[in-house]
Design an enzyme around this catalytic site. Structure first.
Site, PDB file in Angstrom:
ATOM      1  N   HIS A  83       0.844  -1.208   0.000  1.00  0.00           N
ATOM      2  CA  HIS A  83       0.000   0.000   0.000  1.00  0.00           C
ATOM      3  C   HIS A  83       0.875   1.251   0.000  1.00  0.00           C
ATOM      4  CE1 HIS A  83       0.541   0.984   4.337  1.00  0.00           C
ATOM      5  NE2 HIS A  83       0.511  -0.326   4.541  1.00  0.00           N
TER       6      HIS A  83
ATOM      7  N   ASP B  80      -0.284   4.380   0.977  1.00  0.00           N
ATOM      8  CA  ASP B  80      -0.718   5.411   1.914  1.00  0.00           C
ATOM      9  C   ASP B  80      -0.013   5.260   3.255  1.00  0.00           C
ATOM     10  OD1 ASP B  80      -2.197   3.001   2.368  1.00  0.00           O
ATOM     11  OD2 ASP B  80      -3.617   4.115   3.605  1.00  0.00           O
TER      12      ASP B  80
ATOM     13  N   GLU C 104      -5.114   1.726   2.711  1.00  0.00           N
ATOM     14  CA  GLU C 104      -5.017   0.532   3.545  1.00  0.00           C
ATOM     15  C   GLU C 104      -5.143   0.865   5.021  1.00  0.00           C
ATOM     16  OE1 GLU C 104      -3.001  -2.558   6.018  1.00  0.00           O
ATOM     17  OE2 GLU C 104      -2.485  -0.447   5.779  1.00  0.00           O
TER      18      GLU C 104
ATOM     19  N   HIS D 169       3.691   3.535  12.445  1.00  0.00           N
ATOM     20  CA  HIS D 169       2.751   4.563  12.921  1.00  0.00           C
ATOM     21  C   HIS D 169       3.318   5.450  14.033  1.00  0.00           C
ATOM     22  CE1 HIS D 169      -0.927   1.919  11.525  1.00  0.00           C
ATOM     23  NE2 HIS D 169       0.018   2.047  10.595  1.00  0.00           N
TER      24      HIS D 169
END
Length: 359
Positions: free
Chosen positions: A72, A74, A129, A335
């Protein structure tokens, strides 16, 4: 904000940095999708298709097996960690370095540098995603163009610290609502407090004992947790509604229906008046005994691990394509504000995959 055309001939770590410098938070992937499509269309050995902000590139060499390499494009919201930064120790810092632009960089390097692989290849670059399942670009491609995703085996280049991770957990989000009756807080006996009524739900969660099932030799860890509690009207009002949002991470030996039924059973006598499935993505079995998976593990080495978390391995599994997670980067750094990846691991991942595809 970097808008320089992507150079797929450059070192994979430098390419990772360039990808990071294309901000692409979920829902804002268009510039990066444009750049990836433009770069891939310069490669004569690939057929390139696009659907929304999802780009699919394929070889057509007539090989006996087709492998899908997917990732992904993103990221989660930027946290003052773009542009990228390379330190003296060879660590690349920035949003998406780990999850998962280093994996995407490896995909792009292989697309450019392996024109005649020993298997036909499909490269998939998809959006959204990191957000709700219904927005996931891989899902959109599967619905609109399932033929683009036909294959014998898939590798999702999610961060796994270069360990093969089998299957994935399912993730279920449920809204549990209790109801009461509004009243002035000075005359509380005239109402019924919905927040108080949620106490049995929280008590049941606190006492819940998760399973640790072993599947194909891998131990998965389930978890049932409250992730949000909402209720209240004003500082002088007895609330008439309270919502407890519960997330169930479940092992791949449960079907999606089994997972919903289990959560219903857990809270059956807790005074829940509304049970709403808010988001749900099913689990995927490890599938490590599949011949293609056996060959892959032998080629890249290491000891397979369970995947703690949901990935699009689940979508490939639903399509009948056995899949594993394998990519550079430590998943525990995904993250985070200090997200980072060791450049040596990007290079090593690329070389192991290249050897698998060319030996």
């Amino acid at each position: 904000m970097d808008r320089t055309p992507l150079d797929l001939t450059q070192d994979a770590a430098l390419l990772t940095a360039q990808l990071v410098d294309f901000p692409s938070e979920s829902g804002a992937e268009t510039p990066l999708a444009d750049a990836i499509e433009t770069a891939l269309r310069t490669l004569p050995h690939l057929t390139v298709d696009r659907y929304g902000n999802n780009v699919v590139a394929r070889t057509h060499l007539g090989r006996a097996e087709r492998v899908i390499l997917a990732g992904h494009i993103d990221t989660v919201p930027i946290a003052d960690n773009v542009p990228s930064r390379l330190d003296a120790e060879g660590v690349l810092w920035g949003c998406g370095t780990c999850d998962m632009k280093s994996g995407v960089a490896v995909q792009l390097r292989l697309a450019q540098s392996v024109p005649e692989p020993n298997r036909d290849l499909t490269f998939v670059f998809y959006d959204n995603e990191e957000v709700a399942a219904h927005l996931n670009g891989l899902g959109h491609v599967a619905e609109a163009h399932p033929d683009w995703l036909r294959g014998d085996f898939a590798v999702l280049l999610e961060p796994s610290d270069q360990q093969v991770e089998g299957g994935c957990q399912g993730t279920l989000r449920v809204l549990l609502r209790t109801k009461g009756e509004r009243a002035h807080s000075a005359r509380a006996w005239m109402g019924s407090n919905a927040i108080h009524a949620a106490a049995p739900i929280l008590a049941r969660l606190a006492a819940y004992e998760p399973r640790y099932p072993v599947i194909d030799g891998l131990e998965y860890r389930e978890g049932l947790n409250a992730v949000r509690v909402e209720g209240g009207v004003a500082g002088n009002v007895i609330p008439d509604v309270c919502t407890v949002t519960v997330n169930f991470r479940y092992a791949p030996d449960r079907t999606a229906d089994d997972a919903v039924a289990h959560v219903r059973e857990v809270f059956a006598d807790c005074g829940v008046e509304e049970f709403v499935v808010d988001d749900h993505s099913g689990a995927a079995m490890p599938g490590l005994s599949h011949p293609a998976a056996v060959d892959f593990i032998k080629a890249v080495g290491g000891t397979p691990q369970p995947k703690y978390g949901w990935t699009d391995v689940s979508r490939f599994s639903a399509l009948g394509v056995p899949a594993v997670n394998y990519g550079p980067g430590n998943p525990h750094l995904a993250h985070k504000r200090d997200e980072r990846v060791e450049t040596a691991k990007i290079w090593a991942c690329e070389e192991r995959l290249r050897a698998w595809l060319t030996s």
